[in-house]
Design a protein around this motif. Structure first.
Motif, mmCIF file in Angstrom:
data_model
loop_
_atom_site.group_PDB
_atom_site.id
_atom_site.type_symbol
_atom_site.label_atom_id
_atom_site.label_comp_id
_atom_site.label_asym_id
_atom_site.label_seq_id
_atom_site.Cartn_x
_atom_site.Cartn_y
_atom_site.Cartn_z
ATOM 1 N N PHE A 28 2.584 -33.987 -13.896
ATOM 2 C CA PHE A 28 3.992 -33.884 -13.511
ATOM 3 C C PHE A 28 4.616 -35.267 -13.321
ATOM 4 O O PHE A 28 5.732 -35.527 -13.799
ATOM 5 C CB PHE A 28 4.134 -33.081 -12.216
ATOM 6 C CG PHE A 28 5.530 -33.110 -11.662
ATOM 7 C CD1 PHE A 28 6.528 -32.315 -12.200
ATOM 8 C CD2 PHE A 28 5.861 -33.962 -10.614
ATOM 9 C CE1 PHE A 28 7.822 -32.360 -11.708
ATOM 10 C CE2 PHE A 28 7.154 -34.015 -10.112
ATOM 11 C CZ PHE A 28 8.136 -33.209 -10.665
ATOM 12 N N LYS B 122 -2.667 -31.431 -12.266
ATOM 13 C CA LYS B 122 -1.305 -30.901 -12.333
ATOM 14 C C LYS B 122 -0.292 -31.912 -11.822
ATOM 15 O O LYS B 122 0.783 -32.081 -12.424
ATOM 16 C CB LYS B 122 -1.220 -29.616 -11.496
ATOM 17 C CG LYS B 122 0.173 -29.033 -11.389
ATOM 18 C CD LYS B 122 0.150 -27.684 -10.667
ATOM 19 C CE LYS B 122 -0.255 -27.838 -9.217
ATOM 20 N NZ LYS B 122 -0.162 -26.545 -8.499
ATOM 21 N N ILE C 281 11.093 -33.948 -17.022
ATOM 22 C CA ILE C 281 11.061 -32.787 -16.137
ATOM 23 C C ILE C 281 12.438 -32.115 -16.144
ATOM 24 O O ILE C 281 13.446 -32.769 -16.421
ATOM 25 C CB ILE C 281 10.652 -33.183 -14.697
ATOM 26 C CG1 ILE C 281 11.652 -34.187 -14.094
ATOM 27 C CG2 ILE C 281 9.249 -33.766 -14.680
ATOM 28 C CD1 ILE C 281 11.382 -34.511 -12.640
ATOM 29 N N TRP D 162 5.473 -35.180 -5.801
ATOM 30 C CA TRP D 162 5.272 -33.742 -5.967
ATOM 31 C C TRP D 162 5.953 -32.946 -4.846
ATOM 32 O O TRP D 162 6.600 -31.926 -5.111
ATOM 33 C CB TRP D 162 3.779 -33.436 -6.009
ATOM 34 C CG TRP D 162 3.448 -31.976 -6.095
ATOM 35 C CD1 TRP D 162 2.937 -31.175 -5.121
ATOM 36 C CD2 TRP D 162 3.597 -31.130 -7.242
ATOM 37 N NE1 TRP D 162 2.755 -29.902 -5.568
ATOM 38 C CE2 TRP D 162 3.150 -29.841 -6.871
ATOM 39 C CE3 TRP D 162 4.054 -31.341 -8.538
ATOM 40 C CZ2 TRP D 162 3.166 -28.761 -7.760
ATOM 41 C CZ3 TRP D 162 4.062 -30.264 -9.416
ATOM 42 C CH2 TRP D 162 3.627 -28.995 -9.031
#
Length: 255
Positions: A103, A99, A112, A201
């Motif tokens: 991203f 994940k 994004i 993140w």
């Protein structure tokens, strides 16, 4: 229905021939048009029909006959559909979870949903300022690299990792390239790179928590989340539970 059957039974050969007349010119044109549509795919950028490889799926890509694969078709379709799109190179981390890898790859390619990106897509939020600092427009480079909050987080992470601090924080790609060009052994480089992905993140999650949940964590709290998250990755990867909080970076390097 019975009348039609009786008519066909008692019909003369000439009457039967008139029932099944030749196709009209428009019908013939439609068939030929379909053939013209399919021809480029059969003889051009498509399946190999030369007969040389009977029984095998072959694909013509860039003028060359290659082994058939879904990946090659996807690459050829992307080149045809988006000839002007430049996909940035991205190094995937074996330590980071999928994940986060996905991203950061999207962030490097600026896909994004930042405030500016949403406004450009027609989603008007009324304010495109950065969700972390509230000063400048929220672009990918600003939010994850040059924002005052992001710069403070990166600075503390580099100090914790004992690696040189880059001269500028102009873009996310620049920071990731800096993390991949360190003069260290391969294992330490992999760990440092995973820490950088976790930093990206956590900055993004801090922005979301502030915007949607009203939580405004400090820089030190975000850095602690980065340390804890990276250790969780390593524990999960190595299936170890004997890592203590003190001296975490040194313990990471001994994996």
């Amino acid at each position: 229905m019975a009348e039609v059957g009786e008519k066909m039974t008692n019909a003369t050969p000439e009457e039967l021939a008139s029932m099944y007349a030749s196709p009209s010119e428009s019908e013939v044109d439609n068939v030929n048009y379909g053939a013209r549509l399919s021809k480029p795919y059969m003889e051009g950028e498509g399946a190999d029909t030369s007969g040389e490889h009977d029984g095998e799926w072959r694909w013509k890509s860039g003028g060359q006959i290659v082994d058939f694969s879904v990946r090659q078709i996807r690459v050829d379709l992307e080149e045809m559909m988006q000839p002007s799109t430049q996909i940035q190179q991205f190094k995937w981390s074996k330590i980071a979870v999928p994940k986060v890898n996905l991203f950061v790859w999207r962030a490097v390619n600026e896909t994004i949903p930042t405030a500016v990106a949403l406004a450009e897509r027609g989603v008007h939020l009324g304010d495109t300022r950065c969700g972390a600092c509230g000063v400048a427009d929220e672009t990918v480079s600003h939010l994850l690299a040059s924002c005052v909050f992001a710069r403070a987080v990166w600075w503390q992470v580099f100090v914790w990792c004992k690696i040189p601090i880059p001269a500028s924080f102009d873009s996310l790609s620049q920071i990731l390239s800096h993390c991949c060009s360190l003069d260290v052994d391969k294992k330490k480089e992999q760990i440092m790179y995973a820490i950088c992905l976790m930093t990206v993140w956590c900055i993004w999650m801090h922005r979301n928590n502030k915007l949607f949940n009203g939580k405004n964590n400090s820089v030190s709290m975000v850095v602690e989340e980065i340390k804890t998250g990276t250790f969780w990755w390593m524990n999960r990867r190595r299936k170890r539970t004997d890592i203590d909080q003190p001296g975490r970076l040194e313990q990471l390097q001994r994996f």
